[in-house]
Design an enzyme around this catalytic site. Structure first.
Site, PDB file in Angstrom:
ATOM      1  N   CYS A 123      52.443  65.787  12.820  1.00 43.95           N
ATOM      2  CA  CYS A 123      53.241  65.168  13.870  1.00 43.95           C
ATOM      3  C   CYS A 123      54.741  65.332  13.600  1.00 43.95           C
ATOM      4  O   CYS A 123      55.250  66.447  13.656  1.00 43.95           O
ATOM      5  CB  CYS A 123      52.846  63.698  14.035  1.00 43.95           C
TER       6      CYS A 123
ATOM      7  N   HIS B 154      46.691  63.473  14.514  1.00 42.36           N
ATOM      8  CA  HIS B 154      46.434  62.475  13.472  1.00 42.36           C
ATOM      9  C   HIS B 154      44.931  62.394  13.225  1.00 42.36           C
ATOM     10  O   HIS B 154      44.118  62.771  14.069  1.00 42.36           O
ATOM     11  CB  HIS B 154      46.953  61.104  13.909  1.00 42.36           C
TER      12      HIS B 154
END
Length: 487
Positions: free
Chosen positions: A335, A430
């Site tokens: 991310c 994630h």
């Protein structure tokens, strides 16, 4: 099943184990045939999760929902505060960001009244579908300067007509003062809601605390319903960032050393909990250049403020360490960490910073532009050329341009992430290390015959162990009896 009033766990302070006990009670109730669901009116955390309908809630409530055997929904955590700087947080209401506020603006402003109404609305929607609701408070219930604006502890308990249980951490010391002081500072209407005291994290023989239990009951006139032992053999994802301070910080010999760069605004560090369960992996969090140079794999994690964390890496000289290591070992970006590894990060709308553009680490040939819209979605994907379908979720505000033939994952025929063609990669996903095949690939960098554990099965076993821990040490018979009446 018999209809029960909500069960609520509150604390004498932060990190006393409320989330753990809430999760354990959820699993115990599910095993007994109830249909429980978790609820926390307001959560402050950088660990979050995407629901199946693409909304964002605190990771702790998602874990508790998993213990209940149900999908997470936004009603379980209607208000989420995500710190983005020293004094500022993004406010997520019903799963969507509604703006940033300083702590002063949030806690002293009038919007808390409206937020409390929204929290109560979510609770009632959840309570109409589940029996019972297992609620969790936040921090201490006796913060006198904040109590009249509180929307997560005793005011929420009263609104829900919940039976409240006060959790204290005996391992910290001062348990008599913290329990007695907390209860003495409550108003009469609050004290009436408290049906029991739970002593958590007791080391040694609980029989040694029998006299202590009696003294607490004499002082408070409230029964002690459990003395819960310090459970070292049960692994449940934590909510509180305080738990990070207990993580390993150095490399060790004869293991695959995976270093996570400890960012100031690191988010979703629960991404790496699966790696910690592997006996052949030593996962550690550090900003120490010497320890980063000892790593076999280096991970730059997610962050709530990519640009500020990137600037901090440069100021500390860690950018040169990362670039040097890229020539030797796999570098992985998750991310915000993925964004940092590129050539530039643009912030035209000042989403995170007053800097409109910041040069990246220049390791990956990608460019990122931060956007006003947040992407929150669960994903099924193919990793590299693996046959198996993997699972993960996205929570980010940004779009990244990747050169052709450099993508990492395939999501519904759409390419995602970056792979350098050698050993380093980055992704917005994630939970990527919860997939057995991906961890196996990492393990085989050093241990060719190693195979990762099935993390889903591992988590299910931990929930069951937690339920056994609750059954053995907490007076659930009394707790159920209390909830069968009007609290």
């Amino acid at each position: 099943m018999q209809k029960l009033q909500p069960i609520m766990l509150v604390g004498t302070g932060s990190d006393v184990g409320k989330s753990w006990i809430t999760t354990g009670i959820c699993r115990w109730l599910k095993q007994k045939g109830y249909t429980p669901a978790p609820f926390k009116a307001q959560n402050m955390s950088l660990n979050s999760f995407s629901t199946p309908d693409n909304l964002e809630i605190g990771r702790a409530q998602a874990v508790q929902a998993e213990a209940c055997g149900i999908p997470p929904t936004v009603e379980m955590n209607p208000i989420l505060l995500k710190p983005s700087s020293v004094n500022k947080s993004q406010i997520v209401l019903h799963g969507k960001p509604i703006g940033d506020q300083t702590a002063k603006e949030y806690f002293l402003g009038d919007n808390k009244k409206q937020l409390f109404e929204e929290a109560k609305k979510s609770f009632h929607q959840l309570a109409a579908k589940h029996n019972p609701i297992v609620m969790e408070g936040a921090g201490s219930i006796s913060e006198l300067n904040l109590k009249h604006r509180d929307i997560v502890n005793m005011r929420m308990a009263a609104a829900a007509n919940a039976c409240v249980y006060l959790v204290a951490d005996i391992d910290k010391g001062g348990v008599f003062g913290s329990v007695y002081g907390t209860i003495e500072l409550l108003e009469d209407w609050e004290r009436k809601l408290v049906k029991g005291i739970i002593i958590n994290k007791f080391r040694g023989d609980a029989a040694l605390f029998i006299d202590g239990k009696k003294k607490l009951e004499e002082l408070t006139k409230i029964p002690v319903l459990g003395i819960l032992p310090y459970a070292k053999d049960i692994v449940i994802e934590e909510e509180d960032s305080v738990a990070l301070n207990q993580r390993a910080t150095t490399a060790v010999e004869n293991k695959l050393n995976i270093a996570v760069v400890k960012l100031h605004y690191m988010s979703n560090y629960t991404d790496f909990q699966a790696l910690e369960q592997e006996p052949l992996i030593n996962l550690y969090f550090t900003r120490n250049a010497e320890e980063l140079n000892k790593a076999d794999v280096l991970i730059i994690p997610g962050t709530k403020n990519t640009i500020e964390d990137l600037i901090a890496l440069k100021n500390d000289g860690l950018d040169s360490v990362i670039k040097k290591q890229y020539a030797n070992i796999p570098i992985i970006g998750i991310c915000g960490g993925y964004q940092m590894l590129g050539n530039t990060i643009k912030d035209p709308f000042s989403v995170e910073s007053t800097n409109k553009e910041e040069p990246g680490l220049g390791v990956f040939t990608i460019e990122t532009t931060l956007t006003k819209t947040k992407q929150t979605v669960q994903r099924n994907f193919k990793f590299k050329d693996f046959e198996q379908t993997c699972e993960g979720y996205e929570i980010h505000m940004g779009e990244t341009i990747v050169p052709k033939n450099k993508h990492l994952n395939l999501i519904n025929n759409t390419k995602e992430g970056y792979f350098d063609g050698n050993k380093s990669w980055g992704t917005y996903l994630h939970g990527i290390f919860d997939n057995e095949e991906i961890v196996t690939e990492l393990l085989q960098l050093k241990f060719p015959n190693a195979k990762a554990l099935n993390y889903k099965a591992f988590k299910a076993a931990q929930f069951d162990k937690l339920a056994d821990w609750i059954a053995e040490n907490l007076d659930m018979k009394t707790i159920i009896k209390n909830s069968a009446q009007e609290c």
